[in-house]
Write a protein that holds these residues in place. Structure first.
Motif, PDB file in Angstrom:
ATOM      1  N   LEU A 151     -10.231  -6.228   2.398  1.00  0.00           N
ATOM      2  CA  LEU A 151     -11.090  -6.876   1.808  1.00  0.00           C
ATOM      3  C   LEU A 151     -11.366  -6.280   0.355  1.00  0.00           C
ATOM      4  O   LEU A 151     -11.740  -6.963  -0.282  1.00  0.00           O
ATOM      5  CB  LEU A 151     -12.731  -6.476   2.730  1.00  0.00           C
ATOM      6  CG  LEU A 151     -13.821  -6.870   1.998  1.00  0.00           C
ATOM      7  CD1 LEU A 151     -13.969  -8.411   1.913  1.00  0.00           C
ATOM      8  CD2 LEU A 151     -15.146  -6.668   2.604  1.00  0.00           C
ATOM      9  N   ALA A 152     -11.062  -4.973   0.340  1.00  0.00           N
ATOM     10  CA  ALA A 152     -11.022  -4.439  -1.007  1.00  0.00           C
ATOM     11  C   ALA A 152     -10.016  -5.001  -2.066  1.00  0.00           C
ATOM     12  O   ALA A 152     -10.143  -5.126  -3.265  1.00  0.00           O
ATOM     13  CB  ALA A 152     -11.070  -2.821  -0.857  1.00  0.00           C
ATOM     14  N   ARG A 153      -8.908  -5.030  -1.175  1.00  0.00           N
ATOM     15  CA  ARG A 153      -7.676  -5.637  -2.228  1.00  0.00           C
ATOM     16  C   ARG A 153      -8.322  -7.331  -2.603  1.00  0.00           C
ATOM     17  O   ARG A 153      -7.945  -7.735  -3.703  1.00  0.00           O
ATOM     18  CB  ARG A 153      -6.660  -5.944  -1.226  1.00  0.00           C
ATOM     19  CG  ARG A 153      -6.006  -4.863  -1.421  1.00  0.00           C
ATOM     20  CD  ARG A 153      -4.903  -4.583  -2.527  1.00  0.00           C
ATOM     21  NE  ARG A 153      -3.810  -3.624  -2.346  1.00  0.00           N
ATOM     22  CZ  ARG A 153      -3.753  -2.449  -2.964  1.00  0.00           C
ATOM     23  NH1 ARG A 153      -4.256  -2.182  -3.987  1.00  0.00           N
ATOM     24  NH2 ARG A 153      -2.592  -1.649  -2.936  1.00  0.00           N
TER      25      ARG A 153
ATOM     26  N   SER B 270       0.781  -1.232  -0.054  1.00  0.00           N
ATOM     27  CA  SER B 270       0.137  -0.043   0.207  1.00  0.00           C
ATOM     28  C   SER B 270       1.006   1.191   0.081  1.00  0.00           C
ATOM     29  O   SER B 270       2.012   1.110   0.506  1.00  0.00           O
ATOM     30  CB  SER B 270      -0.915  -0.073   1.352  1.00  0.00           C
ATOM     31  OG  SER B 270      -1.454   1.344   1.391  1.00  0.00           O
TER      32      SER B 270
ATOM     33  N   LEU C 186      -0.744   1.260   6.703  1.00  0.00           N
ATOM     34  CA  LEU C 186      -1.784   0.038   6.205  1.00  0.00           C
ATOM     35  C   LEU C 186      -1.027  -1.156   5.996  1.00  0.00           C
ATOM     36  O   LEU C 186      -1.120  -2.339   6.310  1.00  0.00           O
ATOM     37  CB  LEU C 186      -2.812   0.430   5.142  1.00  0.00           C
ATOM     38  CG  LEU C 186      -3.886   1.268   5.444  1.00  0.00           C
ATOM     39  CD1 LEU C 186      -4.703   1.521   4.194  1.00  0.00           C
ATOM     40  CD2 LEU C 186      -4.550   0.722   6.696  1.00  0.00           C
TER      41      LEU C 186
ATOM     42  N   ASP D 199     -10.962  -2.904   6.008  1.00  0.00           N
ATOM     43  CA  ASP D 199     -11.507  -2.580   4.886  1.00  0.00           C
ATOM     44  C   ASP D 199     -10.574  -2.449   3.545  1.00  0.00           C
ATOM     45  O   ASP D 199     -10.976  -3.060   2.507  1.00  0.00           O
ATOM     46  CB  ASP D 199     -12.123  -1.061   4.854  1.00  0.00           C
ATOM     47  CG  ASP D 199     -13.434  -0.945   6.009  1.00  0.00           C
ATOM     48  OD1 ASP D 199     -13.830  -1.991   6.143  1.00  0.00           O
ATOM     49  OD2 ASP D 199     -13.619   0.122   6.405  1.00  0.00           O
ATOM     50  N   PHE D 200      -9.411  -2.017   3.802  1.00  0.00           N
ATOM     51  CA  PHE D 200      -8.368  -2.282   2.731  1.00  0.00           C
ATOM     52  C   PHE D 200      -8.055  -3.547   2.343  1.00  0.00           C
ATOM     53  O   PHE D 200      -8.229  -4.036   1.301  1.00  0.00           O
ATOM     54  CB  PHE D 200      -7.071  -1.438   3.563  1.00  0.00           C
ATOM     55  CG  PHE D 200      -5.936  -1.727   2.654  1.00  0.00           C
ATOM     56  CD1 PHE D 200      -5.746  -1.182   1.361  1.00  0.00           C
ATOM     57  CD2 PHE D 200      -4.782  -2.734   2.901  1.00  0.00           C
ATOM     58  CE1 PHE D 200      -4.414  -1.463   0.805  1.00  0.00           C
ATOM     59  CE2 PHE D 200      -3.694  -2.973   2.409  1.00  0.00           C
ATOM     60  CZ  PHE D 200      -3.756  -2.304   1.046  1.00  0.00           C
TER      61      PHE D 200
ATOM     62  N   MET E 112      -9.954  -1.002  11.448  1.00  0.00           N
ATOM     63  CA  MET E 112     -11.198  -0.972  10.800  1.00  0.00           C
ATOM     64  C   MET E 112     -10.860  -0.465   9.390  1.00  0.00           C
ATOM     65  O   MET E 112     -11.213  -1.048   8.334  1.00  0.00           O
ATOM     66  CB  MET E 112     -12.305   0.343  11.073  1.00  0.00           C
ATOM     67  CG  MET E 112     -12.775  -0.053  12.491  1.00  0.00           C
ATOM     68  SD  MET E 112     -13.535  -1.687  12.758  1.00  0.00           S
ATOM     69  CE  MET E 112     -14.532  -1.870  11.380  1.00  0.00           C
ATOM     70  N   TYR E 113      -9.750   0.460   9.218  1.00  0.00           N
ATOM     71  CA  TYR E 113      -9.317   0.737   7.864  1.00  0.00           C
ATOM     72  C   TYR E 113      -8.434  -0.455   7.418  1.00  0.00           C
ATOM     73  O   TYR E 113      -8.479  -0.939   6.071  1.00  0.00           O
ATOM     74  CB  TYR E 113      -8.467   2.105   8.011  1.00  0.00           C
ATOM     75  CG  TYR E 113      -9.019   2.955   8.438  1.00  0.00           C
ATOM     76  CD1 TYR E 113     -10.171   3.474   8.524  1.00  0.00           C
ATOM     77  CD2 TYR E 113      -8.205   4.187   9.200  1.00  0.00           C
ATOM     78  CE1 TYR E 113     -10.859   4.720   9.122  1.00  0.00           C
ATOM     79  CE2 TYR E 113      -8.655   5.208   9.746  1.00  0.00           C
ATOM     80  CZ  TYR E 113      -9.871   5.424   9.755  1.00  0.00           C
ATOM     81  OH  TYR E 113     -10.223   6.594  10.571  1.00  0.00           O
TER      82      TYR E 113
END
Lengths: 258, 324
Positions: free
Chosen positions: B119-121, B30, B35, B116-117, B112-113
């Motif tokens: 899962l999006a990947r 990232s 992250l 989310d990061f 949390m970020y």
């Protein structure tokens, strides 16, 4: 399309989102999905302005709203120990909404949109993480961070559907709205990550208000220019300037141009 | 040590798993150092990589193509990782796999970020596969896993819940993702429908057994072996199978009831752990796990014999016998 029809369509989208993510326990324990009206307005703006609009686009627009809800839910998670049941379910609400947006797009076989939204979520998460990294040195970098957080998801929708011509208007408007909220928070003495970062980059806290006011002034001018560039229909423009992002010059400017 | 033993079972897949490990590292790369660090922190804490293994093994029943299979295996592991980061926020967990959790090392927001990061990947990667059925299966699984977690919170501290409640929960929480790993491995390799269905059911039964064993180990393994305090499930209000069986003894029921939803001392925690450990509940739970294992093994009987079936059988036996 008149003002009433625009408002009805926004409400209709809000209801569609609510129905798509409805879950009994989450309804009981969390605030439910939330998307700012301004974001819904900009998701629907091409439609309001008479662009060709399909059922597939409508579903895609709904999924963008669901992703906004998912990220909003996760933003609400606080640091309290021990975590409350409401907070636990808020974490899961965000995760469930993410699954739902993926499923909705999978059903209409719009894998491209899944990819674009995922890329936007990555960008947004990276920018949100930067609030905790203390690497931002300049107010411009703060603005870039806020811009991505506010607009990356909408840009992905515009890109996927070739509505990029509305991109700058949307960007200026949502930044304008965010800075208005930050200014209110500043006056109320509330904490926000953006204010904190601005405080770090502007040498002195007292400069924050001035900086925000200047940016609002500049964005206000840009919004009027971009609204003209996009050739917004009169009613659409009126709703944008008077209701979605109300600001001091809008009414007189609209009258002058109208 | 146990993890090592498990990895020995699938040593035939070593090159593929190394590739997947590299892909996982690349996937969490990232522009945000934070992250990246948080994701690597989670990745390097290790894990059994059981989901990628099942994707690969299922792929052996069709046209085995590692390049294609890793496009499913990596997202599945990422989805699992993302859920772990968020679970630690939900459970207020300080330690996972013997290391500080992301929320403990940083804070809830960063966790949390990070989730989310990641899962999006995962979703970004899975879109490289242009097969509608893959997305149908995976998106449905994602939703069901979340629903399982929501039910888990609803059922928390409900000492009088039924066995059915428990089974419904672990099905969604664990079994479905393993079942989908097998099914997706089969799908992308182009196996026939029948084979895919047997593999899916194998994954489901193994997943059920795996979770039951996990729940047993929470009482029978030591704090050191678990990398977290034994009895954590009870402390967090998760009513697992050993508790459901043990509660039938009125004295144990009373002990559990009196200490449920309370900030109990370490001595009390150990007393509860010891009470469950020495009760017949552990053996009863093991029998149920064995029942699911047997069902899993029966599914393998329908599949063509070969190295993949053999490895799946070995993994099933290992899961039944694992100590922590």
């Amino acid at each position: 399309m008149n003002g009433q029809q625009i408002q009805s369509k926004i409400i209709s989208m809000e209801i569609d989102v609510l129905n798509a993510v409805r879950q009994r326990t989450l309804n009981q324990w969390t605030d439910g999905p939330f998307v700012k009206e301004s974001r819904l307005f900009f998701l629907l703006l091409p439609f309001f302005n008479g662009e060709q609009w399909s059922a597939k686009m409508e579903t895609s627009a709904n999924t963008v709203a669901i992703v906004y809800s998912a990220l909003h839910a996760h933003d609400k998670v606080r640091e309290e120990m021990p975590i409350s049941k409401e907070q636990q379910l808020t974490v899961l609400a965000g995760d469930l909404y993410s699954g739902i947006y993926y499923q909705m797009l999978a059903k209409i076989k719009n894998v491209e949109m899944v990819q674009k939204l995922a890329a936007a979520i990555i960008q947004v998460s990276e920018k949100k993480a930067s609030f905790h990294e203390h690497r931002i040195q300049q107010p411009d970098e703060v603005e870039e961070t806020v811009k991505v957080i506010e607009t990356a998801l909408l840009h992905s929708f515009y890109e996927a559907n070739e509505f990029q011509s509305y991109g700058e208007l949307m960007e200026c408007s949502l930044l304008y709205q965010r800075y208005t909220e930050e200014l209110e928070a500043l006056k109320a003495g509330e904490f926000s990550y953006v204010l904190s970062l601005l405080g770090d980059t502007l040498i002195h806290n007292s400069f924050i208000e001035q900086w925000l006011m200047e940016r609002l002034e500049s964005l206000s001018e840009h919004i009027l220019l971009k609204a003209n560039d996009c050739e917004l229909e009169f009613e659409v423009k009126a709703i944008l300037l008077d209701q979605i992002i109300p600001h001091q010059h809008s009414a007189e400017q609209l009258t002058r141009e109208g | 040590m146990e993890k090592m033993k498990l990895k020995l079972l699938y040593s035939d897949l070593k090159p593929e798993l190394e590739l997947i490990e590299t892909e996982l590292e690349q996937a969490v790369d990232s522009e945000s150092l934070l992250l990246n660090e948080a994701s690597l922190h989670l990745l390097q804490a290790g894990g059994k990589r059981i989901r990628p293994v099942f994707v690969l093994l299922a792929g052996k029943f069709g046209n085995y193509n590692v390049e294609l299979l890793q496009k499913v295996a990596v997202p599945l592991e990422l989805i699992h990782m993302a859920s772990l980061v968020h679970d630690d926020v939900i459970d207020d967990s300080e330690i996972r796999r013997g290391r500080p959790t992301v929320k403990s090392e940083w804070n809830n927001s960063v966790a949390m970020y990070t989730g989310d990061f990641i899962l999006a990947r995962a979703l970004e990667r899975i879109t490289e596969i242009d097969a509608p059925r893959v997305h149908d299966v995976l998106s449905k699984t994602l939703i069901e896993v979340c629903r399982g977690e929501i039910i888990q919170i609803e059922d928390k501290y409900q000492l009088d819940q039924s066995l059915r409640d428990y089974l419904r929960r672990i099905k969604r929480k664990t079994a479905l993702l393993i079942s989908s790993s097998c099914e997706l491995g089969a799908l992308v390799s182009g196996t026939d429908e029948k084979t895919a269905a047997h593999l899916r059911r194998f994954g489901y039964f193994i997943g059920m057994s795996f979770q039951i064993i996990d729940d047993i180990l929470d009482f029978t393994a030591s704090d050191e072996e678990l990398g977290k305090p034994a009895g954590s499930d009870f402390i967090h209000g998760n009513i697992t199978l050993p508790i459901l069986f043990a509660r039938r003894d009125p004295a144990i029921y009373k002990l559990l009831r009196e200490n449920l939803e309370k900030d109990i001392s370490d001595d009390k925690r150990l007393e509860i752990v010891q009470t469950i450990r020495s009760s017949p509940a552990v053996d009863e739970a093991k029998r149920m796990s064995t029942m699911y294992l047997d069902k899993a093994l029966q599914e393998l009987d329908y599949l063509p014999k070969g190295p993949a079936t053999k490895t799946m059988r070995k993994i099933a036996f290992f899961i039944g016998k694992r100590k922590f």
